[in-house]
Design a protein around this motif. Structure first.
Motif, PDB file in Angstrom:
ATOM      1  N   MET A  94       0.856  -1.127   0.069  1.00  0.00           N
ATOM      2  CA  MET A  94       0.006   0.026   0.045  1.00  0.00           C
ATOM      3  C   MET A  94       0.875   1.194  -0.105  1.00  0.00           C
ATOM      4  SD  MET A  94      -2.832  -1.110   2.721  1.00  0.00           S
ATOM      5  CE  MET A  94      -2.495  -2.790   3.049  1.00  0.00           C
ATOM      6  N   PHE A  98      -2.203   4.349  -0.538  1.00  0.00           N
ATOM      7  CA  PHE A  98      -3.147   3.825   0.275  1.00  0.00           C
ATOM      8  C   PHE A  98      -4.670   4.589  -0.241  1.00  0.00           C
ATOM      9  CE2 PHE A  98      -5.995   3.828   3.775  1.00  0.00           C
ATOM     10  CZ  PHE A  98      -5.683   2.803   4.566  1.00  0.00           C
ATOM     11  N   TYR A 102      -7.838   2.455  -1.473  1.00  0.00           N
ATOM     12  CA  TYR A 102      -8.857   2.330  -0.447  1.00  0.00           C
ATOM     13  C   TYR A 102      -9.530   3.766  -0.154  1.00  0.00           C
ATOM     14  CZ  TYR A 102      -6.492  -2.274   0.245  1.00  0.00           C
ATOM     15  OH  TYR A 102      -6.062  -3.388   0.008  1.00  0.00           O
ATOM     16  N   SER A 103     -10.449   4.212  -0.645  1.00  0.00           N
ATOM     17  CA  SER A 103     -11.153   5.424  -0.231  1.00  0.00           C
ATOM     18  C   SER A 103     -12.618   5.026   0.352  1.00  0.00           C
ATOM     19  CB  SER A 103     -11.127   6.384  -1.401  1.00  0.00           C
ATOM     20  OG  SER A 103     -11.783   5.937  -2.353  1.00  0.00           O
ATOM     21  N   PRO A 104     -12.679   4.658   1.562  1.00  0.00           N
ATOM     22  CA  PRO A 104     -13.760   4.157   1.971  1.00  0.00           C
ATOM     23  C   PRO A 104     -14.895   5.407   2.115  1.00  0.00           C
ATOM     24  CG  PRO A 104     -11.889   3.986   3.753  1.00  0.00           C
ATOM     25  CD  PRO A 104     -11.436   4.769   2.583  1.00  0.00           C
ATOM     26  N   VAL A 167      -5.374  -9.063  10.607  1.00  0.00           N
ATOM     27  CA  VAL A 167      -6.618  -8.664  10.813  1.00  0.00           C
ATOM     28  C   VAL A 167      -6.736  -7.203   9.964  1.00  0.00           C
ATOM     29  CG1 VAL A 167      -8.519  -7.973  12.224  1.00  0.00           C
ATOM     30  CG2 VAL A 167      -7.195 -10.145  12.500  1.00  0.00           C
ATOM     31  N   HIS A 168      -5.706  -6.562  10.220  1.00  0.00           N
ATOM     32  CA  HIS A 168      -6.030  -5.084   9.269  1.00  0.00           C
ATOM     33  C   HIS A 168      -5.840  -5.284   8.016  1.00  0.00           C
ATOM     34  CE1 HIS A 168      -3.378  -1.200   8.255  1.00  0.00           C
ATOM     35  NE2 HIS A 168      -4.884  -1.038   8.376  1.00  0.00           N
ATOM     36  N   ARG A 169      -4.992  -5.932   7.372  1.00  0.00           N
ATOM     37  CA  ARG A 169      -4.558  -6.215   6.219  1.00  0.00           C
ATOM     38  C   ARG A 169      -5.843  -6.832   5.398  1.00  0.00           C
ATOM     39  NH1 ARG A 169       0.772  -5.329   4.620  1.00  0.00           N
ATOM     40  NH2 ARG A 169       1.009  -3.196   5.712  1.00  0.00           N
ATOM     41  N   LYS A 171      -9.038  -6.991   6.650  1.00  0.00           N
ATOM     42  CA  LYS A 171     -10.331  -6.293   6.635  1.00  0.00           C
ATOM     43  C   LYS A 171     -10.226  -5.137   5.403  1.00  0.00           C
ATOM     44  CE  LYS A 171     -13.009  -5.332   9.650  1.00  0.00           C
ATOM     45  NZ  LYS A 171     -13.018  -5.006  11.038  1.00  0.00           N
ATOM     46  N   LEU A 172      -9.105  -4.528   5.288  1.00  0.00           N
ATOM     47  CA  LEU A 172      -8.916  -3.464   4.315  1.00  0.00           C
ATOM     48  C   LEU A 172      -9.338  -4.156   3.072  1.00  0.00           C
ATOM     49  CD1 LEU A 172      -5.373  -1.792   4.913  1.00  0.00           C
ATOM     50  CD2 LEU A 172      -7.375  -0.755   5.148  1.00  0.00           C
ATOM     51  N   LEU A 174     -11.080  -6.731   2.626  1.00  0.00           N
ATOM     52  CA  LEU A 174     -12.561  -7.293   2.496  1.00  0.00           C
ATOM     53  C   LEU A 174     -13.413  -6.199   2.538  1.00  0.00           C
ATOM     54  CD1 LEU A 174     -12.589  -9.850   5.588  1.00  0.00           C
ATOM     55  CD2 LEU A 174     -12.880 -10.476   3.215  1.00  0.00           C
ATOM     56  N   ARG A 175     -13.252  -4.803   3.049  1.00  0.00           N
ATOM     57  CA  ARG A 175     -13.938  -3.743   3.181  1.00  0.00           C
ATOM     58  C   ARG A 175     -14.117  -3.561   1.575  1.00  0.00           C
ATOM     59  NH1 ARG A 175     -14.801   0.771   2.211  1.00  0.00           N
ATOM     60  NH2 ARG A 175     -12.985   0.787   1.205  1.00  0.00           N
ATOM     61  N   LEU A 178     -15.994  -5.884  -0.542  1.00  0.00           N
ATOM     62  CA  LEU A 178     -17.710  -5.977  -0.264  1.00  0.00           C
ATOM     63  C   LEU A 178     -18.142  -4.662  -0.972  1.00  0.00           C
ATOM     64  CD1 LEU A 178     -17.615  -7.130   3.364  1.00  0.00           C
ATOM     65  CD2 LEU A 178     -18.691  -8.383   1.312  1.00  0.00           C
ATOM     66  N   GLU A 179     -17.422  -3.662  -0.668  1.00  0.00           N
ATOM     67  CA  GLU A 179     -17.773  -2.428  -1.331  1.00  0.00           C
ATOM     68  C   GLU A 179     -18.056  -2.449  -2.883  1.00  0.00           C
ATOM     69  OE1 GLU A 179     -16.823   1.885   0.183  1.00  0.00           O
ATOM     70  OE2 GLU A 179     -15.440   1.464  -1.363  1.00  0.00           O
TER      71      GLU A 179
ATOM     72  N   GLU B   4      -2.765   4.308   6.456  1.00  0.00           N
ATOM     73  CA  GLU B   4      -2.469   2.868   6.865  1.00  0.00           C
ATOM     74  C   GLU B   4      -2.227   2.599   8.370  1.00  0.00           C
ATOM     75  OE1 GLU B   4       0.794   1.316   4.541  1.00  0.00           O
ATOM     76  OE2 GLU B   4       0.605  -0.812   5.407  1.00  0.00           O
ATOM     77  N   TYR B   8      -4.892   0.801  10.868  1.00  0.00           N
ATOM     78  CA  TYR B   8      -4.411  -0.284  11.705  1.00  0.00           C
ATOM     79  C   TYR B   8      -4.712  -0.180  13.332  1.00  0.00           C
ATOM     80  CZ  TYR B   8      -0.962  -3.006  14.315  1.00  0.00           C
ATOM     81  OH  TYR B   8      -0.388  -3.874  15.075  1.00  0.00           O
ATOM     82  N   GLU B  11      -8.326  -0.645  13.739  1.00  0.00           N
ATOM     83  CA  GLU B  11      -8.475  -2.350  13.676  1.00  0.00           C
ATOM     84  C   GLU B  11      -8.054  -2.934  15.046  1.00  0.00           C
ATOM     85  OE1 GLU B  11     -10.572  -4.032  11.996  1.00  0.00           O
ATOM     86  OE2 GLU B  11     -10.807  -2.718  10.464  1.00  0.00           O
ATOM     87  N   LEU B  15      -9.644  -5.124  18.780  1.00  0.00           N
ATOM     88  CA  LEU B  15      -9.108  -6.342  19.114  1.00  0.00           C
ATOM     89  C   LEU B  15      -8.531  -6.513  20.620  1.00  0.00           C
ATOM     90  CD1 LEU B  15      -7.464  -7.763  15.945  1.00  0.00           C
ATOM     91  CD2 LEU B  15      -9.361  -8.525  16.909  1.00  0.00           C
ATOM     92  N   CYS B  35     -11.747   9.847   4.648  1.00  0.00           N
ATOM     93  CA  CYS B  35     -11.565   8.415   4.328  1.00  0.00           C
ATOM     94  C   CYS B  35     -11.170   7.683   5.544  1.00  0.00           C
ATOM     95  CB  CYS B  35     -10.336   8.039   3.621  1.00  0.00           C
ATOM     96  SG  CYS B  35     -10.450   8.773   1.899  1.00  0.00           S
ATOM     97  N   ASN B  38     -14.577   7.572   7.672  1.00  0.00           N
ATOM     98  CA  ASN B  38     -15.376   6.684   7.188  1.00  0.00           C
ATOM     99  C   ASN B  38     -15.230   5.242   7.151  1.00  0.00           C
ATOM    100  OD1 ASN B  38     -17.115   8.621   5.922  1.00  0.00           O
ATOM    101  ND2 ASN B  38     -16.071   8.675   4.068  1.00  0.00           N
ATOM    102  N   TYR B  39     -13.838   5.183   7.472  1.00  0.00           N
ATOM    103  CA  TYR B  39     -13.321   3.645   7.710  1.00  0.00           C
ATOM    104  C   TYR B  39     -14.017   2.923   8.875  1.00  0.00           C
ATOM    105  CZ  TYR B  39     -10.528  -0.516   8.099  1.00  0.00           C
ATOM    106  OH  TYR B  39      -9.945  -1.691   8.036  1.00  0.00           O
ATOM    107  N   ASP B  42     -17.244   1.499   8.412  1.00  0.00           N
ATOM    108  CA  ASP B  42     -17.211   0.622   7.356  1.00  0.00           C
ATOM    109  C   ASP B  42     -16.825  -0.720   7.924  1.00  0.00           C
ATOM    110  OD1 ASP B  42     -18.363   1.758   5.341  1.00  0.00           O
ATOM    111  OD2 ASP B  42     -16.721   1.790   3.983  1.00  0.00           O
ATOM    112  N   VAL B  46     -18.259  -4.651   8.236  1.00  0.00           N
ATOM    113  CA  VAL B  46     -17.555  -5.891   7.827  1.00  0.00           C
ATOM    114  C   VAL B  46     -17.642  -6.814   9.073  1.00  0.00           C
ATOM    115  CG1 VAL B  46     -15.735  -6.835   7.019  1.00  0.00           C
ATOM    116  CG2 VAL B  46     -16.086  -4.574   6.043  1.00  0.00           C
TER     117      VAL B  46
END
Lengths: 184, 80
Positions: A94, A98, A102-104, A167-169, A171-172, A174-175, A178-179, B4, B8, B11, B15, B35, B38-39, B42, B46
């Motif tokens: 990334m 980034f 990925y622009s959520p 999990v971070h990688r 989830k990025l 997956l998000r 799915l989008e 990034e 992180y 996320e 946890l 962004c 919004n994350y 989202d 998920v």
């Protein structure tokens, strides 16, 4: 006696094979391996039929055997504890990109509301399937089965920080996946 | 400070407990960055979606041929 066992096993296959296969395939991300695990599960069940005294349902019993086999498989996979960084640093996947990648939009909850349930489950399964194989079991163990982090780390032989990074990688991805399935 | 790292921390926050400095970095950054702001929702969505595929809920199934060979294998095993 033998005859009864034979009849039972083909009834088992009819009743439980799909369930067990479904469960396994999402967690080991390899359909042939999943089939083998299902067969091994039935074989182990047959071998241990004496130990099964109807304390639980056949379904629960079969699932508990399968779950142990899946964990054994995860543990057999190459251990990652020793070289975490080579595992994560996929040539700076990334770096500097980034925001373009990925622009959520913050609208993913709409997907959950609007998508047909089976369609959504299909999409989720496909998106998990697009992750690197080694992440899939970890993601399912932690995010789908919602196990304690400690147990997940133990099952997969990873450290807590390995888990956070994975999990971070995941989830990025997956998000994003799915989008795209919904808003594309 | 970049997205990034912030995502992180977001996320990681699902946890485990975050350090104060990590929380502050998220706060500061999301004030400026749409962004990352919004994350979080989202990501939460998920999380919820992933729990939908528990147990036998998913969609794949074995073919009749595969089931038959499974039956044959088990029969062979229980006969031996």
């Amino acid at each position: 006696m033998e005859k009864i066992t034979t009849i039972d096993t083909s009834k088992w296959v009819d009743e439980y094979a799909d369930m067990l296969y479904n469960f396994a395939v999402v967690r080991v991300s390899d359909s042939d391996l999943a089939k083998d695990l299902v067969q091994d599960t039935f074989v182990s069940a047959l071998k241990g039929i004496d130990k099964f005294q109807g304390k639980s349902t056949v379904k629960t019993w079969l699932f508990s055997i399968l779950k142990r086999k899946i964990i054994d498989h995860w543990r057999k996979q190459e251990s990652r504890k020793t070289k975490p960084m080579s595992f994560f640093a996929t040539d700076g996947m990334m770096k500097g990109k980034f925001l373009e990648t990925y622009s959520p939009k913050g609208r993913l909850s709409e997907v959950e509301e609007k998508m047909e349930n089976t369609e959504l489950r299909q999409a989720i399964t496909e998106c998990i399937g697009s992750l690197p194989p080694k992440w899939q079991g970890i993601v399912v163990d932690k995010m789908v089965d919602e196990k304690e982090s400690e147990e997940v780390c133990n099952n997969h032989d990873i450290t807590a920080s390995n888990l956070w990074v994975i999990v971070h990688r995941a989830k990025l991805q997956l998000r994003d996946c799915l989008e795209k399935k919904w808003f594309a | 400070m970049n997205c990034e790292k912030i995502t992180y921390y977001i996320e990681k926050g699902f946890l485990t407990d975050l350090k104060l400095s990590e929380k502050l970095q998220i706060k500061l950054h999301t004030m400026m960055c749409k962004c990352c702001k919004n994350y979080a929702p989202d990501s939460d969505a998920v999380n919820k979606m992933l729990t939908l595929i528990k147990e036998e809920d998913s969609t794949a199934s074995l073919s009749e041929t595969e089931k038959q060979s499974l039956k044959d294998a088990l029969k062979k095993f229980s006969d031996s």
